[in-house]
Write a protein that holds these residues in place. Structure first.
Motif, PDB file in Angstrom:
ATOM      1  N   UNK A  50      30.846  31.207  25.942  1.00 56.20           N
ATOM      2  CA  UNK A  50      29.970  31.759  26.966  1.00 56.20           C
ATOM      3  C   UNK A  50      30.824  32.488  28.003  1.00 56.20           C
ATOM      4  N   UNK A  51      30.350  33.597  28.566  1.00 56.49           N
ATOM      5  CA  UNK A  51      31.096  34.266  29.636  1.00 56.49           C
ATOM      6  C   UNK A  51      31.292  33.329  30.828  1.00 56.49           C
ATOM      7  N   UNK A  52      32.427  33.455  31.481  1.00 55.21           N
ATOM      8  CA  UNK A  52      32.724  32.587  32.614  1.00 55.21           C
ATOM      9  C   UNK A  52      31.648  32.659  33.688  1.00 55.21           C
ATOM     10  N   UNK A  79      33.895  14.008  37.726  1.00 60.14           N
ATOM     11  CA  UNK A  79      33.167  15.228  38.064  1.00 60.14           C
ATOM     12  C   UNK A  79      34.077  16.436  37.914  1.00 60.14           C
ATOM     13  N   UNK A  80      33.568  17.499  37.315  1.00 59.29           N
ATOM     14  CA  UNK A  80      34.318  18.744  37.162  1.00 59.29           C
ATOM     15  C   UNK A  80      34.153  19.569  38.435  1.00 59.29           C
ATOM     16  N   UNK A  81      35.224  19.652  39.199  1.00 60.56           N
ATOM     17  CA  UNK A  81      35.122  20.246  40.533  1.00 60.56           C
ATOM     18  C   UNK A  81      35.498  21.718  40.596  1.00 60.56           C
ATOM     19  N   UNK A  82      36.479  22.143  39.789  1.00 64.03           N
ATOM     20  CA  UNK A  82      36.973  23.518  39.930  1.00 64.03           C
ATOM     21  C   UNK A  82      37.523  24.025  38.609  1.00 64.03           C
ATOM     22  N   UNK A  98      28.977  28.240  36.489  1.00 63.32           N
ATOM     23  CA  UNK A  98      27.925  27.720  37.382  1.00 63.32           C
ATOM     24  C   UNK A  98      27.090  26.605  36.750  1.00 63.32           C
ATOM     25  N   UNK A  99      27.056  26.544  35.442  1.00 60.88           N
ATOM     26  CA  UNK A  99      26.252  25.526  34.757  1.00 60.88           C
ATOM     27  C   UNK A  99      26.955  24.178  34.672  1.00 60.88           C
TER      28      UNK A  99
END
Length: 293
Positions: free
Chosen positions: A36-38, A22-25, A43-44
């Motif tokens: 894409x802009x941060x 999982x991508x946490x941070x 958030x996606x």
């Protein structure tokens, strides 16, 4: 620029090590201009589990648990590496900390690469992928040969045309043309169907060998673990202008086709057809000033 074998090797390596993570941070963000802009990207993707990693053409596609697809286009100098946490340097564009404390990093020296997030519908409508031709390893050689049949363009230019066949760049175009005994400036409509089938058969063999040898490391390419490839040690012609052909001993030459350096053997790849059929050999390189490799 990483080509199909390099991106395939990266995708396979990332798939092995990332599925279920999982991508946490996002602990470092310096995204490239085409990304894409941060504010919309992060958030996606944060909090989502990685379900798989695959490749289409030269693009890495990461399937996430809610159906979102995270796409990395490496362009010339991009790298996507999974490894231990470290401090960012000036070339790092995105650090994603995973749930096991490891790091998924995207770096890019030249800043031409990018990272974008797509819904399944958005991915289907992405014009870049809509225009890309068939995958050369998933399509039979005869079907690929029919895609160039009767065309007046030079064969090297057609191999580089991503709408004709996906993922092929300068390295694997030069190497497959050499193995097939076809001069890079030959017009496709002068190539018989049998010779075109042989060309795409050799292309598939070259790609398979390159994947097995972890890709080609010329400058920036490393695999998902940060290791270099080895297929550059098997080059017959790419980057070797002025060297002796490993088959016939002739001096290798280069021409510019579609803005790219095209290295070939004038004996094994004459414009009027092959005098004999070359087989793979190896070694070193040089580049003509002013041409893009």
């Amino acid at each position: 620029m990483p080509e199909l074998p390099e991106v395939e090797v990266i995708a396979r390596g990332l798939h092995r090590s990332l599925v279920g993570r999982t991508m946490e941070e996002a602990c470092h963000v310096d995204l490239t201009r085409l990304s894409d802009p941060a504010a919309s990207l992060l958030p996606r993707i944060l909090g989502l589990r990685i379900e798989g990693v695959r490749r289409r053409a030269k693009v890495l596609l990461m399937d996430l648990s809610d159906g979102t697809v995270l796409a990395f286009h490496l362009k010339m100098t991009g790298r996507v590496v999974h490894g231990p946490m470290r401090e960012p340097d000036s070339h790092d564009r995105l650090f994603l900390r995973l749930d096991n404390g490891t790091l998924l990093s995207f770096s890019d020296v030249r800043k031409f690469g990018y990272v974008r997030a797509f819904s399944p519908q958005e991915l289907q409508e992405w014009q870049f992928l809509q225009k890309v031709g068939p995958e050369p390893l998933d399509t039979d050689a005869k079907s690929l040969a029919h895609r160039i049949k009767g065309r007046k363009a030079r064969i090297k230019a057609l191999l580089l045309d991503q709408t004709v066949v996906a993922g092929i760049g300068n390295i694997y175009a030069d190497e497959s043309l050499f193995r097939a005994g076809i001069h890079p400036e030959t017009r496709a409509n002068r190539i018989s169907l049998a010779r075109a089938v042989r060309l795409f058969t050799e292309l598939q063999a070259v790609l398979g060998q390159a994947i097995a040898e972890n890709g080609s490391s010329i400058r920036d390419y490393v695999n998902a673990d940060g290791d270099a490839g080895a297929f550059q040690n098997s080059f017959n012609v790419y980057g070797k202008k002025g060297s002796a052909c490993g088959v016939c001993g002739s001096r290798l030459e280069a021409v510019c086709v579609a803005g790219r350096t095209s290295t070939f053997c004038p004996e094994c790849q004459p414009k009027r057809g092959p005098k004999h059929q070359p087989q793979p050999s190896a070694k070193d390189g040089c580049r003509k000033k002013g041409y893009r490799p």
